[in-house]
Enzyme design. Structure first.
Site, mmCIF file in Angstrom:
data_model
loop_
_atom_site.group_PDB
_atom_site.id
_atom_site.type_symbol
_atom_site.label_atom_id
_atom_site.label_comp_id
_atom_site.label_asym_id
_atom_site.label_seq_id
_atom_site.Cartn_x
_atom_site.Cartn_y
_atom_site.Cartn_z
ATOM 1 N N ASN A 22 0.880 -1.170 0.000
ATOM 2 C CA ASN A 22 0.000 0.000 0.000
ATOM 3 C C ASN A 22 0.915 1.217 0.000
ATOM 4 O O ASN A 22 1.444 1.584 1.036
ATOM 5 C CB ASN A 22 -0.895 -0.033 1.249
ATOM 6 C CG ASN A 22 -1.702 1.240 1.419
ATOM 7 O OD1 ASN A 22 -1.793 2.054 0.493
ATOM 8 N ND2 ASN A 22 -2.280 1.422 2.600
ATOM 9 N N TRP A 23 1.086 1.810 -1.175
ATOM 10 C CA TRP A 23 2.049 2.915 -1.289
ATOM 11 C C TRP A 23 1.551 4.186 -0.596
ATOM 12 O O TRP A 23 2.300 5.121 -0.401
ATOM 13 C CB TRP A 23 2.307 3.228 -2.759
ATOM 14 C CG TRP A 23 3.139 2.206 -3.473
ATOM 15 C CD1 TRP A 23 3.561 0.995 -3.004
ATOM 16 C CD2 TRP A 23 3.649 2.307 -4.812
ATOM 17 N NE1 TRP A 23 4.300 0.348 -3.952
ATOM 18 C CE2 TRP A 23 4.373 1.127 -5.072
ATOM 19 C CE3 TRP A 23 3.568 3.286 -5.815
ATOM 20 C CZ2 TRP A 23 5.012 0.898 -6.298
ATOM 21 C CZ3 TRP A 23 4.197 3.050 -7.039
ATOM 22 C CH2 TRP A 23 4.914 1.872 -7.271
ATOM 23 N N LYS A 24 0.274 4.246 -0.302
ATOM 24 C CA LYS A 24 -0.345 5.475 0.252
ATOM 25 C C LYS A 24 -0.029 6.642 -0.698
ATOM 26 O O LYS A 24 0.119 6.417 -1.895
ATOM 27 C CB LYS A 24 0.129 5.714 1.688
ATOM 28 C CG LYS A 24 -0.062 4.454 2.547
ATOM 29 C CD LYS A 24 0.076 4.682 4.017
ATOM 30 C CE LYS A 24 -0.159 3.360 4.751
ATOM 31 N NZ LYS A 24 -0.131 3.492 6.202
ATOM 32 N N HIS A 68 -9.540 1.491 4.653
ATOM 33 C CA HIS A 68 -8.276 1.678 5.382
ATOM 34 C C HIS A 68 -8.516 2.657 6.540
ATOM 35 O O HIS A 68 -9.290 3.602 6.405
ATOM 36 C CB HIS A 68 -7.194 2.214 4.431
ATOM 37 C CG HIS A 68 -5.849 2.193 5.070
ATOM 38 N ND1 HIS A 68 -5.437 3.155 5.957
ATOM 39 C CD2 HIS A 68 -4.840 1.294 4.999
ATOM 40 C CE1 HIS A 68 -4.227 2.850 6.392
ATOM 41 N NE2 HIS A 68 -3.836 1.721 5.820
ATOM 42 N N GLU A 93 -6.887 5.027 7.656
ATOM 43 C CA GLU A 93 -6.635 6.448 7.358
ATOM 44 C C GLU A 93 -7.843 7.068 6.662
ATOM 45 O O GLU A 93 -8.163 8.238 6.880
ATOM 46 C CB GLU A 93 -5.350 6.582 6.521
ATOM 47 C CG GLU A 93 -4.123 6.353 7.388
ATOM 48 C CD GLU A 93 -2.921 5.758 6.657
ATOM 49 O OE1 GLU A 93 -2.872 5.820 5.418
ATOM 50 O OE2 GLU A 93 -2.040 5.211 7.349
ATOM 51 N N GLU A 125 -5.814 -4.722 10.404
ATOM 52 C CA GLU A 125 -4.782 -3.703 10.625
ATOM 53 C C GLU A 125 -5.101 -2.934 11.900
ATOM 54 O O GLU A 125 -5.860 -1.951 11.861
ATOM 55 C CB GLU A 125 -4.746 -2.726 9.451
ATOM 56 C CG GLU A 125 -4.364 -3.350 8.139
ATOM 57 C CD GLU A 125 -3.675 -2.347 7.216
ATOM 58 O OE1 GLU A 125 -2.606 -2.676 6.714
ATOM 59 O OE2 GLU A 125 -4.198 -1.237 7.041
ATOM 60 N N GLY A 159 2.184 2.304 10.933
ATOM 61 C CA GLY A 159 3.147 3.400 10.860
ATOM 62 C C GLY A 159 3.859 3.696 12.165
ATOM 63 O O GLY A 159 4.514 4.737 12.296
ATOM 64 N N SER A 173 3.084 -2.060 10.353
ATOM 65 C CA SER A 173 4.522 -2.096 10.659
ATOM 66 C C SER A 173 5.172 -3.452 10.359
ATOM 67 O O SER A 173 6.084 -3.857 11.071
ATOM 68 C CB SER A 173 4.778 -1.694 12.118
ATOM 69 O OG SER A 173 4.381 -0.361 12.332
ATOM 70 N N GLY A 201 2.714 -1.138 4.328
ATOM 71 C CA GLY A 201 2.796 0.290 4.031
ATOM 72 C C GLY A 201 4.229 0.710 3.756
ATOM 73 O O GLY A 201 4.773 0.480 2.674
HETATM 74 P P1 PGA Z 1 2.662 0.349 7.693
HETATM 75 O O1 PGA Z 1 1.227 0.584 7.010
HETATM 76 O O2 PGA Z 1 3.185 -0.968 7.156
HETATM 77 O O3 PGA Z 1 3.485 1.525 7.248
HETATM 78 O O4 PGA Z 1 2.445 0.297 9.166
HETATM 79 C C1 PGA Z 1 0.341 -0.483 6.795
HETATM 80 C C2 PGA Z 1 -0.940 0.043 6.205
HETATM 81 O O5 PGA Z 1 -1.372 1.135 6.576
HETATM 82 O O6 PGA Z 1 -1.548 -0.619 5.343
#
Ligand code: PGA
Length: 261
Positions: free
Chosen positions: A9-11, A93, A95, A165, A171, A209, A230
């Site tokens: 997931n590149w965000k 997600h 976010e 998640e 993150g 993470s 991520g």
């Molecule tokens: P992260 O993000 O691996 O940077 O913790 C995972 C995600 O939000 O899908």
């Protein structure tokens, strides 16, 4: 047996130059034994599609509009994603839930829109630290899952990929422990089994993470089918290390399975 799946997931990261470098580094090296995909920002779908042609890395988006077509300024439909070769669309997600107001009903409608266009929704669910501390993890996850089931219908649940998640692990550099993850994944598997005969076919991922060092124990869990990655998906060596951990975990699962026969 379910194939392991590792999704990047590149965000909101990347640019034309960095994307090319990353995808060129990944394409020839992802293991055949594992399904891999990258969910890129909308503007880079065409670039990623071209760079991935002939490679065994699937393409996905990070969100999708609940509506099929029309006057929805700024939105991107599932059919458009399919047009650009997407196989996956992340929905729900944390976010998006926390910053953009995606509630569970909207997440369900997005999942349905994705499925109608032939995409596989990657449905993200997860609890906050507060919810976990107060013992509310299962109730929160059940609420998120029930809302989606009500909209897509029980018969469609086996078409989802589910990504657990925990919000507190995203993150933060602090992945959930394998024991914490297995407890939740088995709860999700049980929730599915109560509603569909296809529960054993559904891939349930862990995200939050994940790094090459932590991936092995997390992917080897009985109910774990891979990860949603991520930050580490932006660094070729790390993403490949995580894909390799998935390959090893699936080989070990296979041996256990053969041993049981
Ligand atoms: P992260 O993000 O691996 O940077 O913790 C995972 C995600 O939000 O899908």
């Amino acid at each position: 047996m379910r194939r392991k799946l590792v999704v990047g997931n590149w965000k909101m990261n990347g640019d034309l130059v960095r994307n090319r470098e990353l995808l060129r580094a990944l394409s020839p090296r992802v293991p055949d034994e594992v399904d891999c995909a990258v969910c890129v920002p909308f503007p880079y779908l065409a670039q990623a599609r071209e760079l991935l042609s002939g490679a065994s890395i699937g393409l996905g988006a990070q969100d999708v509009c609940e509506f099929a077509e029309g006057a929805y300024t700024g939105e991107v439909s599932a059919a458009m994603l399919a047009d650009f070769g997407c196989r996956y669309a992340i929905v729900g997600h944390s976010e998006r839930r926390s910053m953009f107001g995606d509630d569970s009903a909207l997440v369900g409608r997005k999942a349905l829109a994705a499925m109608r266009a032939g995409l596989v929704p990657i449905l993200c669910i997860g609890e906050s630290l507060e919810e976990r501390s107060s013992g509310g993890t299962e109730a929160v996850l059940r609420g998120q899952l029930d809302a989606v089931a009500e909209i897509v219908g029980a018969s469609a649940l086996s078409e989802l990929v589910i990504a657990y998640e925990p919000v507190w692990a995203i993150g933060t550099g602090q992945a959930a422990s394998p024991a914490q993850v297995q407890r939740v994944l088995s709860f999700v598997r049980g929730w599915l089994a109560d509603r569909t005969s296809g529960a054993d076919d559904v891939r349930i991922l862990y995200g939050g993470s994940v790094k090459p060092e932590s991936a092995g124990p997390l992917f080897g869990l009985p109910d774990s089918d891979g990860g949603l990655i991520g930050a580490a998906s932006l660094i070729a060596a790390q993403f490949l290390g995580i894909c390799e951990a998935a390959r090893v975990a699936s080989r070990d699962n296979m041996r256990q399975f053969e041993g049981l026969k």
